[in-house]
Design a protein around this motif. Structure first.
Motif, short mmCIF file in Angstrom:
data_model
loop_
_atom_site.label_atom_id
_atom_site.label_comp_id
_atom_site.label_asym_id
_atom_site.label_seq_id
_atom_site.Cartn_x
_atom_site.Cartn_y
_atom_site.Cartn_z
N LEU A 83 0.83 -1.20 0.00
CA LEU A 83 0.00 0.00 0.00
C LEU A 83 0.86 1.25 0.00
CD1 LEU A 83 -2.83 -1.07 2.49
CD2 LEU A 83 -2.97 -0.84 -0.01
N VAL A 84 2.04 1.19 0.65
CA VAL A 84 2.95 2.32 0.63
C VAL A 84 3.41 2.62 -0.80
CG1 VAL A 84 5.30 3.03 1.30
CG2 VAL A 84 3.77 2.06 3.00
N GLN A 85 3.54 1.59 -1.62
CA GLN A 85 4.06 1.76 -2.98
C GLN A 85 3.01 2.16 -3.99
OE1 GLN A 85 6.86 -1.57 -4.08
NE2 GLN A 85 6.17 -2.41 -2.12
N VAL A 86 1.73 1.90 -3.69
CA VAL A 86 0.66 2.11 -4.65
C VAL A 86 0.65 3.51 -5.27
CG1 VAL A 86 -1.86 2.34 -4.85
CG2 VAL A 86 -0.87 0.26 -3.86
N PRO A 87 0.73 4.60 -4.49
CA PRO A 87 0.66 5.93 -5.11
C PRO A 87 1.82 6.25 -6.04
CG PRO A 87 0.30 6.05 -2.72
CD PRO A 87 0.83 4.69 -3.02
N PHE A 88 2.90 5.51 -5.96
CA PHE A 88 4.11 5.82 -6.72
C PHE A 88 4.39 4.81 -7.83
CE2 PHE A 88 4.52 7.05 -2.25
CZ PHE A 88 4.69 8.42 -2.37
N ASN A 89 3.50 3.84 -8.02
CA ASN A 89 3.73 2.78 -8.99
C ASN A 89 2.75 2.90 -10.15
OD1 ASN A 89 3.43 -0.15 -10.12
ND2 ASN A 89 5.28 -0.21 -8.88
N SER A 90 3.21 2.63 -11.35
CA SER A 90 2.36 2.75 -12.54
C SER A 90 1.19 1.77 -12.53
CB SER A 90 3.19 2.54 -13.80
OG SER A 90 3.80 1.25 -13.80
N MET A 91 1.35 0.66 -11.80
CA MET A 91 0.26 -0.31 -11.71
C MET A 91 -0.85 0.16 -10.78
SD MET A 91 2.34 -3.94 -11.52
CE MET A 91 0.82 -4.90 -11.37
N GLY A 92 -0.57 1.19 -9.97
CA GLY A 92 -1.56 1.67 -9.01
C GLY A 92 -1.94 0.59 -8.03
N PHE A 93 -3.24 0.49 -7.74
CA PHE A 93 -3.71 -0.53 -6.79
C PHE A 93 -3.53 -1.94 -7.33
CE2 PHE A 93 -6.91 -2.84 -4.22
CZ PHE A 93 -6.46 -2.46 -2.96
N GLY A 94 -3.31 -2.03 -8.65
CA GLY A 94 -3.03 -3.33 -9.25
C GLY A 94 -1.79 -3.97 -8.67
N LEU A 95 -0.84 -3.15 -8.22
CA LEU A 95 0.37 -3.67 -7.57
C LEU A 95 0.00 -4.50 -6.35
CD1 LEU A 95 3.62 -3.41 -7.33
CD2 LEU A 95 3.07 -1.70 -5.59
N PHE A 96 -0.90 -3.96 -5.53
CA PHE A 96 -1.34 -4.66 -4.32
C PHE A 96 -2.08 -5.94 -4.69
CE2 PHE A 96 -4.60 -5.57 -1.16
CZ PHE A 96 -3.88 -5.57 0.01
N ARG A 97 -2.96 -5.84 -5.68
CA ARG A 97 -3.77 -7.00 -6.05
C ARG A 97 -2.94 -8.10 -6.69
NH1 ARG A 97 -8.82 -4.98 -9.38
NH2 ARG A 97 -9.25 -7.21 -9.24
N TYR A 98 -1.86 -7.74 -7.33
CA TYR A 98 -1.04 -8.74 -8.00
C TYR A 98 -0.08 -9.43 -7.04
CZ TYR A 98 2.28 -10.87 -11.23
OH TYR A 98 3.09 -11.77 -11.89
#
Length: 290
Positions: A83-98
């Motif tokens: 969740l810390v990375q979500v705002p800064f990653n191009s995948m957005g919340f998809g990073l968390f879900r993946y």
């Protein structure tokens, strides 16, 4: 050492604070530290989390207390990492879900694991055998890092030292009687010999792992799709289907980047799609194009 390994009163507020700090720091490391370095590995592999979990367990009063608090520790810390990375990653919340579902399965395992692990506090033969499970895990990870270190020095030097150094630390800090220490040490040595044999029987070369995002419109991958390398003996490939805003992913492990590394996708109707991979080494990392 006695204070850290058994002298902390692991109340719920302390546990929650510990989990939040662990998750936030790990998330920041994942954001700021380059991939492929030792300090990045806390966000990727288990070695640091094995030590942190044991710190929670040995500071709990009862087995059920250890189970509940270990579970909650991971239930809080691991989502925070992503969740810390979500705002800064191009995948957005998809990073968390993946990425998080993998850690969630391990989080579920921490409840029975924490309950069983509490018995290392008995400081007897049973305790040494239970602790040896963690020691074997550390030895396995350390031998894998050592293989990379020898082929690409000084890559993963700190990770190698951490894994192998944590083994005697836990034996000394958790076990205090002679026989349990000897049993745990003997098992660790046997595990080391076995892991080194497995790691180096085919030489000191390393495996290269990479995640490759695919175009959803071009490759509408579902659970029925399969994937393989053009040269099956050179590694493995697995698929993660796409969903909503998440692109389908290929996770590829390559043994030799100088051999053909194309991916063959097969859909449920039997149609095949070839994805040629261009892989070249750049220092201690690799660059992939396709």
């Amino acid at each position: 050492m006695k204070k850290i390994f058994g002298g902390i009163k692991m109340t719920w507020p302390v546990l929650i604070l510990f989990a939040v700090i662990s998750g936030l720091i790990t998330g920041l490391i994942a954001l700021l530290v380059p991939d492929g370095s030792s300090f990045r590995q806390i966000a990727v592999t288990f070695e640091a989390w094995i030590l942190l979990a044991i710190l929670v367990v040995v500071n709990c009063e009862k087995p059920l207390d250890a189970a509940c608090k270990t579970f909650v520790y991971f239930l809080i810390s691991q989502p925070l990492v992503y969740l810390v990375q979500v705002p800064f990653n191009s995948m957005g919340f998809g990073l968390f879900r993946y990425y998080y579902p993998y850690w969630f399965y391990w989080t579920l395992a921490t409840f029975p694991g924490g309950f069983i692990a509490w018995f290392i506090k008995r400081d007897d033969i049973l305790g040494s055998l239970i602790l040896s499970v963690a020691l074997i895990g550390l030895v396995f990870l350390g031998s894998d890092y050592l293989k990379t270190l020898l082929s690409e020095p000084p890559k993963f030097l700190v990770s190698t030292l951490f894994c192998f150094g944590t083994v005697p630390l836990l034996i000394v800090a958790v076990l205090h009687k002679r026989n349990p220490r000897l049993i745990a040490s003997g098992i660790a040595v046997l595990a080391l010999a076995f892991c080194l044999f497995l790691q180096f029987r085919n030489g000191t070369g390393r495996n290269y792992e990479m995640n490759i995002g695919l175009d959803w419109e071009k490759y509408p991958i579902t659970e029925e799709w399969t994937a393989a390398l053009e040269d099956p003996e050179n590694g493995t490939v697995s698929l993660t289907p796409g969903e909503d805003v998440i692109s389908p992913m290929c996770r590829v492990m390559i043994k030799d980047i100088n051999r053909p590394a194309g991916i063959i996708l097969t859909d449920p109707e039997g149609n095949t799609y070839r994805i040629p991979l261009q892989i070249k080494k750049n220092g201690s990392s690799i660059e992939v194009s396709y």
